[in-house]
Design a protein around this motif. Structure first.
Motif, PDB file in Angstrom:
ATOM      1  N   LEU A  41      -8.032   9.504  16.810  1.00  0.00           N
ATOM      2  CA  LEU A  41      -7.216   9.303  15.590  1.00  0.00           C
ATOM      3  C   LEU A  41      -8.467   8.779  14.439  1.00  0.00           C
ATOM      4  CD1 LEU A  41      -4.527  10.417  14.728  1.00  0.00           C
ATOM      5  CD2 LEU A  41      -3.976   7.973  15.081  1.00  0.00           C
ATOM      6  N   THR A  44      -9.487  10.535  11.170  1.00  0.00           N
ATOM      7  CA  THR A  44      -8.520  10.735  10.418  1.00  0.00           C
ATOM      8  C   THR A  44      -8.236   9.490   9.235  1.00  0.00           C
ATOM      9  OG1 THR A  44      -6.787  10.165  11.555  1.00  0.00           O
ATOM     10  CG2 THR A  44      -7.354  12.121  11.786  1.00  0.00           C
ATOM     11  N   GLY A  45      -8.659   8.368   9.619  1.00  0.00           N
ATOM     12  CA  GLY A  45      -8.438   7.326   8.876  1.00  0.00           C
ATOM     13  C   GLY A  45      -7.109   6.585   9.228  1.00  0.00           C
ATOM     14  N   PHE A  46      -6.197   7.115   9.976  1.00  0.00           N
ATOM     15  CA  PHE A  46      -4.742   6.871  10.546  1.00  0.00           C
ATOM     16  C   PHE A  46      -4.946   5.760  11.637  1.00  0.00           C
ATOM     17  CE2 PHE A  46      -3.353  11.370   9.227  1.00  0.00           C
ATOM     18  CZ  PHE A  46      -3.535  10.902   7.678  1.00  0.00           C
ATOM     19  N   GLU A  48      -3.051   4.565  15.194  1.00  0.00           N
ATOM     20  CA  GLU A  48      -1.794   4.707  15.864  1.00  0.00           C
ATOM     21  C   GLU A  48      -1.003   3.261  16.100  1.00  0.00           C
ATOM     22  OE1 GLU A  48      -2.835   6.464  19.786  1.00  0.00           O
ATOM     23  OE2 GLU A  48      -2.209   4.516  20.879  1.00  0.00           O
ATOM     24  N   VAL A  62       0.051   6.485   8.633  1.00  0.00           N
ATOM     25  CA  VAL A  62      -0.664   7.224   7.611  1.00  0.00           C
ATOM     26  C   VAL A  62      -0.842   6.891   6.191  1.00  0.00           C
ATOM     27  CG1 VAL A  62      -0.014   9.261   8.974  1.00  0.00           C
ATOM     28  CG2 VAL A  62       1.424   8.733   7.187  1.00  0.00           C
ATOM     29  N   ASP A  64       0.840   5.431   3.536  1.00  0.00           N
ATOM     30  CA  ASP A  64       2.144   5.070   2.647  1.00  0.00           C
ATOM     31  C   ASP A  64       3.671   4.875   3.649  1.00  0.00           C
ATOM     32  OD1 ASP A  64       0.584   5.186   0.363  1.00  0.00           O
ATOM     33  OD2 ASP A  64       1.528   7.344  -0.224  1.00  0.00           O
ATOM     34  N   PHE A  65       3.309   5.486   4.868  1.00  0.00           N
ATOM     35  CA  PHE A  65       4.358   5.550   5.662  1.00  0.00           C
ATOM     36  C   PHE A  65       4.073   5.883   7.457  1.00  0.00           C
ATOM     37  CE2 PHE A  65       4.266   9.833   3.938  1.00  0.00           C
ATOM     38  CZ  PHE A  65       3.950  10.570   5.047  1.00  0.00           C
ATOM     39  N   LEU A  67       4.406   7.984  10.796  1.00  0.00           N
ATOM     40  CA  LEU A  67       4.771   9.575  11.253  1.00  0.00           C
ATOM     41  C   LEU A  67       5.071   9.291  12.499  1.00  0.00           C
ATOM     42  CD1 LEU A  67       4.521  12.201   9.678  1.00  0.00           C
ATOM     43  CD2 LEU A  67       2.309  12.417  10.503  1.00  0.00           C
ATOM     44  N   ALA A  68       6.472   9.805  12.930  1.00  0.00           N
ATOM     45  CA  ALA A  68       6.702   9.917  14.271  1.00  0.00           C
ATOM     46  C   ALA A  68       6.835  11.155  14.669  1.00  0.00           C
ATOM     47  CB  ALA A  68       8.308   9.082  14.470  1.00  0.00           C
ATOM     48  N   ILE A 180       9.899  10.204   9.464  1.00  0.00           N
ATOM     49  CA  ILE A 180       8.706   9.388   8.788  1.00  0.00           C
ATOM     50  C   ILE A 180       9.504   7.831   8.866  1.00  0.00           C
ATOM     51  CG2 ILE A 180       7.690  11.077   7.220  1.00  0.00           C
ATOM     52  CD1 ILE A 180       9.760  10.041   5.243  1.00  0.00           C
ATOM     53  N   ARG A 182       9.789   4.927   6.567  1.00  0.00           N
ATOM     54  CA  ARG A 182       9.412   4.446   5.353  1.00  0.00           C
ATOM     55  C   ARG A 182      10.694   3.858   4.848  1.00  0.00           C
ATOM     56  NH1 ARG A 182       8.619   9.202   0.980  1.00  0.00           N
ATOM     57  NH2 ARG A 182      10.924   9.440   1.507  1.00  0.00           N
TER      58      ARG A 182
ATOM     59  N   ASP B  64       0.153  12.605  -0.843  1.00  0.00           N
ATOM     60  CA  ASP B  64      -1.422  12.729  -0.377  1.00  0.00           C
ATOM     61  C   ASP B  64      -2.157  13.745   0.138  1.00  0.00           C
ATOM     62  OD1 ASP B  64      -1.236  10.262  -1.982  1.00  0.00           O
ATOM     63  OD2 ASP B  64      -1.522   8.876  -0.161  1.00  0.00           O
ATOM     64  N   PHE B  65      -1.174  14.386   1.067  1.00  0.00           N
ATOM     65  CA  PHE B  65      -1.712  15.500   1.871  1.00  0.00           C
ATOM     66  C   PHE B  65      -0.222  16.283   2.378  1.00  0.00           C
ATOM     67  CE2 PHE B  65      -0.895  11.902   4.528  1.00  0.00           C
ATOM     68  CZ  PHE B  65      -0.182  12.185   5.646  1.00  0.00           C
ATOM     69  N   ILE B 116      -3.963  16.592  14.381  1.00  0.00           N
ATOM     70  CA  ILE B 116      -4.171  15.146  14.676  1.00  0.00           C
ATOM     71  C   ILE B 116      -3.390  14.540  15.647  1.00  0.00           C
ATOM     72  CG2 ILE B 116      -4.373  14.555  12.060  1.00  0.00           C
ATOM     73  CD1 ILE B 116      -1.593  13.100  12.083  1.00  0.00           C
ATOM     74  N   GLY B 151     -10.438  16.481  18.879  1.00  0.00           N
ATOM     75  CA  GLY B 151     -10.129  15.282  18.275  1.00  0.00           C
ATOM     76  C   GLY B 151      -8.684  15.069  17.900  1.00  0.00           C
ATOM     77  N   THR B 153      -5.056  12.999  19.226  1.00  0.00           N
ATOM     78  CA  THR B 153      -4.191  12.059  20.159  1.00  0.00           C
ATOM     79  C   THR B 153      -3.268  12.882  20.832  1.00  0.00           C
ATOM     80  OG1 THR B 153      -2.827  11.241  18.547  1.00  0.00           O
ATOM     81  CG2 THR B 153      -4.927  10.085  18.797  1.00  0.00           C
ATOM     82  N   ILE B 180      -2.725  17.770   9.449  1.00  0.00           N
ATOM     83  CA  ILE B 180      -2.703  17.414   8.018  1.00  0.00           C
ATOM     84  C   ILE B 180      -3.584  18.383   7.245  1.00  0.00           C
ATOM     85  CG2 ILE B 180      -2.015  15.137   8.401  1.00  0.00           C
ATOM     86  CD1 ILE B 180      -4.933  14.410   7.770  1.00  0.00           C
ATOM     87  N   ARG B 182      -5.678  18.032   4.156  1.00  0.00           N
ATOM     88  CA  ARG B 182      -6.488  16.840   3.361  1.00  0.00           C
ATOM     89  C   ARG B 182      -7.829  17.343   3.017  1.00  0.00           C
ATOM     90  NH1 ARG B 182      -6.435  10.926   5.367  1.00  0.00           N
ATOM     91  NH2 ARG B 182      -8.029  11.918   6.678  1.00  0.00           N
TER      92      ARG B 182
END
Lengths: 374, 374
Positions: A41, A44-46, A48, A62, A64-65, A67-68, A180, A182, B64-65, B116, B151, B153, B180, B182
């Motif tokens: 991961l 992606t900058g995300f 886990e 991710v 702002d929120f 992701l499930a 999500i 959130r 954002d995406f 992802i 790449g 998960t 995603i 993005r």
């Protein structure tokens, strides 16, 4: 078809073709390998949410929120519908559609998610399955109605014909779901559960979709099969096909009402043993139990199951468990009742070893009774 | 087992148990009902990308995406592996794991997504399936390796035992995937394709996982069955089990190289007819065709298929199609070749009616040859 006379026969879940001791080791190997992919991961900058591994849904932060995501299947409940159609003429595939979505949605909401979209997986034994227009139409209609009830979009899906893999004349139904979390504070994956929390059990509609193999095995032993009458004058097979309750309207209403459960457990395979799913060492004590649906009373009686077997296999009237702050207990019950889902404030989280103590029936499940985690 | 002699027999896909004329009407009904759920997203504040309906993955704009999701199954390729194991001793389930993930990942990247995470769906005919440690281990290992290559998960999954639904001794493998888009400009769902675009075909490894029912039917007619030798001295059954190429490393490398394809098509069921999947009225002209893998040459010859049948059913050496600006064509080919995936700049998008014209073999597919959309 001739049936042997009904008798208490100690029917165990393993006798019915599902041997968890064989499935779980692979599950644990797979979970281990899956954990090793966490680093993928990074690009992606995300991030886990590691605590989600071993829970009912996989969760990624991710930004702002969260992701499930989840994939779940219905199981063998379609086989009951196929037999009941010959008796009542109904296809029941609208109910089975709701069951399938409930398997995914009731699981994804346990992490604190709002489900947003689903994908359908309908794998038939042959193209002919789709020739039955009434059945196919009921499946489509039931799927859409369940999506509408839960406020999710039906994004698409896969409808393969898999002769040689799926049995001729039947269909393998599954669903995947995205949700999500959130605001992120809704997440149930951060050990908020603590001694003193109230346990609210939400009523099930019957067997839901777990323990179905055993219910089918019992049918073969009943003189009247699925036509056997329950204590409420309904047919055994018809009652088995009551669709699983969709619990996301309840969790959504709780969030709107400002209540964030500390933890949530969907009571599926392993019955009430699922109540101790949380990784913490905690004791879950029940002073009362909810009413047991007639269809589950019937199975327990005719399959000769002990209370420990029955509560360790079936939901026994409790399809979903909410662990909330004690001051939120009353309103949680009210909000759920108002939505037509009976709720019972019957249990408490206590300090102590991991166990589920069901006082009214003298049953205790310990950590040794369930190994789902690697 | 005795086999009738090999002969040109005009084996059509319908004869092999997959009748698209029966599946597609249900698919279209389901797509219609699914569209009606679009409004359910309103409460989330997200926006559905309506153009994604009917495409390979469902896409939602989450701010954002964009978020893409998909569920796909392997199909009946497991049945080949089960038979080949008796001949070579290999389980092939590492290859089948890659195939299953490729079905989901190669589809989700067509909308411009970076995959992802994935969920596994492994539904066995009985608990005994999991007793075979080598096979189960190969499945887990192959799944993890494919995740690492792409790449992504591995978030979790479902491993039910479905006696009576899934055939005894076999397994239904499927995967769901989240991706995603993005930056959002990567989306291929906004009609960027236009006359003059170059079509780059990426090499397949063989049959991949589409057209497998027909390949199995042919086996029953061959004197040597899966042991029949191909022109490259490989066994028919062994070559059939070459895993599907994973194309996401190529699309990711293109994005890194600043190339955004205008459209992308995964060439699966319906073979080259999938090239005209885009909703626009456009003509796709091919001046050359990529080399046909020996296993597909063999099937075409021994099943007595016309070029139209073969290219309308199988990938015929082209597993994936990228539609790029003409000035990006050369670098697209280079980037893919550098990753070990042979790429061929062999086609052009033209103004004209919706059709695929394959000049070297004199075959034209028109819009009437495929109805996937409602």
């Amino acid at each position: 078809m001739a049936h042997p006379p009904t008798r208490p026969n100690g029917l165990a879940y393993k006798d019915a073709g599902v041997d968890y001791s064989k499935i779980d080791p692979l599950k644990i190997d797979a979970q281990r390998a899956a954990r090793e992919t966490a680093g993928n991961l990074a690009h992606t900058g995300f991030t886990e949410i590691t605590a989600s591994r071993g829970e009912s849904a996989y969760v990624v932060d991710v930004g702002d929120f969260m992701l499930a995501s989840i994939t779940e299947c219905l199981g063998t409940k379609v086989l009951i519908a196929d037999k009941m159609r010959a008796i009542t003429g109904k296809t029941y595939f609208d109910a089975l559609a709701q069951d399938t979505l409930a398997m995914a949605i009731n699981d994804i909401i346990t992490v604190g998610a709002t489900p947003i979209s689903v994908q359908a997986y309908w794998a038939a034994g042959s193209s002919e399955w789709f020739d039955d227009k009434q059945r196919a139409h009921d499946l489509v209609r039931g799927w859409k109605e369940a999506c509408d009830k839960c406020g999710v979009t039906w994004g698409g899906g896969e409808t393969p014909s898999l002769g040689g893999v799926v049995e001729a004349g039947t269909i393998d139904l599954a669903a995947s779901c995205i949700g999500i979390v959130r605001p992120k504070e809704r997440s149930t994956l951060n050990n908020k559960t603590k001694p003193g929390d109230a346990i609210i059990l939400l009523a099930s509609s019957g067997i839901h979709a777990n323990g179905v193999s055993l219910a089918r095995k019992l049918e073969a032993q009943l003189p009247d099969g699925y036509s056997a009458m329950l204590s409420d004058d309904r047919m055994y097979g018809d009652a088995l096909l009551d669709p699983t309750v969709l619990y996301s309207p309840v969790t959504e209403a709780l969030y709107k009402g400002g209540i964030m459960p500390h933890y949530i457990a969907n009571i599926t395979g392993h019955g009430w043993r699922k109540i101790m799913r949380h990784e913490a060492e905690l004791t879950y004590r029940f002073r009362m139990i909810p009413p047991v649906p007639p269809v589950l009373q019937f199975i327990q009686q005719h399959a000769g199951m002990s209370n420990a077997d029955a509560y360790g296999t079936f939901n026994m009237g409790a399809g979903f468990a909410l662990f909330v702050a004690p001051e939120d207990a009353r309103r949680t019950v009210e909000i759920s009742d108002d939505l037509g889902v009976n709720a019972y404030h019957v249990g408490t989280v206590e300090a102590g070893p991991k166990q589920v103590i069901i006082e009214p029936i003298g049953v205790t499940f310990t950590a040794d009774d369930m190994h789902l985690r690697a």
